[in-house]
Design a protein around this motif. Sequence first.
Motif, PDB file in Angstrom:
ATOM      1  N   LEU A 188       4.209  13.728  13.986  1.00 19.83           N
ATOM      2  CA  LEU A 188       3.345  12.306  13.651  1.00 19.83           C
ATOM      3  C   LEU A 188       4.037  11.490  14.538  1.00 19.83           C
ATOM      4  O   LEU A 188       4.924  10.959  14.519  1.00 19.83           O
ATOM      5  N   LEU A 189       2.880  11.193  15.394  1.00 18.95           N
ATOM      6  CA  LEU A 189       3.147  10.154  16.702  1.00 18.95           C
ATOM      7  C   LEU A 189       3.309   8.664  16.107  1.00 18.95           C
ATOM      8  O   LEU A 189       2.244   8.327  15.251  1.00 18.95           O
ATOM      9  N   ARG A 190       3.937   7.816  16.454  1.00 15.70           N
ATOM     10  CA  ARG A 190       4.215   6.512  16.162  1.00 15.70           C
ATOM     11  C   ARG A 190       3.767   5.554  17.168  1.00 15.70           C
ATOM     12  O   ARG A 190       3.707   4.270  17.034  1.00 15.70           O
ATOM     13  N   SER A 191       3.585   6.030  18.292  1.00 16.17           N
ATOM     14  CA  SER A 191       3.221   5.532  19.795  1.00 16.17           C
ATOM     15  C   SER A 191       2.608   6.301  20.558  1.00 16.17           C
ATOM     16  O   SER A 191       2.715   7.725  20.435  1.00 16.17           O
ATOM     17  N   THR A 192       1.830   5.773  21.501  1.00 15.99           N
ATOM     18  CA  THR A 192       1.086   6.477  22.599  1.00 15.99           C
ATOM     19  C   THR A 192       1.886   6.822  23.750  1.00 15.99           C
ATOM     20  O   THR A 192       1.420   7.485  24.634  1.00 15.99           O
ATOM     21  N   ASP A 196       8.618   7.711  23.926  1.00 15.55           N
ATOM     22  CA  ASP A 196       8.830   7.540  22.482  1.00 15.55           C
ATOM     23  C   ASP A 196       9.175   8.737  21.616  1.00 15.55           C
ATOM     24  O   ASP A 196       9.476   8.678  20.396  1.00 15.55           O
ATOM     25  N   THR A 198      10.924  11.821  20.032  1.00 10.49           N
ATOM     26  CA  THR A 198      12.461  12.108  19.746  1.00 10.49           C
ATOM     27  C   THR A 198      12.598  13.532  20.551  1.00 10.49           C
ATOM     28  O   THR A 198      11.738  14.038  21.187  1.00 10.49           O
ATOM     29  N   GLN A 201      11.121  16.403  18.921  1.00  8.91           N
ATOM     30  CA  GLN A 201       9.500  16.423  19.257  1.00  8.91           C
ATOM     31  C   GLN A 201       9.305  16.899  20.657  1.00  8.91           C
ATOM     32  O   GLN A 201       8.581  17.982  20.744  1.00  8.91           O
ATOM     33  N   MET A 250      -1.695  11.327  15.402  1.00 11.07           N
ATOM     34  CA  MET A 250      -1.217   9.824  15.544  1.00 11.07           C
ATOM     35  C   MET A 250      -0.860   9.456  14.186  1.00 11.07           C
ATOM     36  O   MET A 250      -1.549   9.681  13.250  1.00 11.07           O
ATOM     37  N   GLY A 251       0.355   8.428  14.136  1.00  7.86           N
ATOM     38  CA  GLY A 251       0.548   7.840  12.857  1.00  7.86           C
ATOM     39  C   GLY A 251      -0.476   6.722  12.506  1.00  7.86           C
ATOM     40  O   GLY A 251      -1.246   6.504  13.341  1.00  7.86           O
TER      41      GLY A 251
END
Length: 252
Positions: A188-192, A196, A198, A201, A250-251
């Motif tokens: 689940l991405l928090r940014s494009t 960013d 991890t 990931q 995307m988050g």
Amino acid sequence: MPIFVRVDGRPVILVGEGAAADAKRRLLERAGAVVLDETDATSEAQGPRLALVACDTPEPVAARLKARGLLVNVADRPDLCDFTLPAIVERQPVTIAIGTGGASAGLAAALRQRLEAVLPASLGQLADALASARDALRARWPDSAARRRALGAALAGPLDPLTEQPDDAVARWLSSGGTEAGALVSILLRSTDPDDLTLRQARALAQADRVTHRPDVPRAILDRARADAERMPCTAPPRDLPGLTVDVAMGA
């Protein structure tokens, strides 16, 4: 498109004098090339395919060489280059090439210096051990995809190439039975921004056999997966496929 070219025992033209030409000569000789000047090359039965130019007026020299069908590199003139020469980090037989497309040799050199400090001396030894274990790896995992997953999991763990490894690291890993990564991993991405991601990931993407993703996931993220990994835009990932599937969304 980055490639490695085998020049050992093969003719390569070098035109020029001075420090830049001397540096290119050392590079060619270290790779085992037969270094020729522009006139010597005409008598070669197996003619050269590459030419390096380091002189004050390179335009006419490059034009002549290109007219003969050679690929040409011109020092400090990316506009005249058919190929560029990267900064190199060597841990034989591992060679890491760093290129900027001719944008900045200084940047490539700075990255090389950083990598020299990070890569352990045992990296080449690890590569040799993996080459020697090729038959054992095929016997343990006859399926190429399963073999790739197992090796990817090992290199992300017990055989971490950025950690100093003992001589028998590969043998010990194989004797322990090895592991094969096969699962569904959700990201689940928090940014494009791909920076960013991890570490966990990024490793999952790099090892995935396939990547399912929502339509709004940017290509910059998907490009962190292997080029040969299957991309599957969808609303929900299939759960009945073998191997490692990474599902990216995307988050909120």
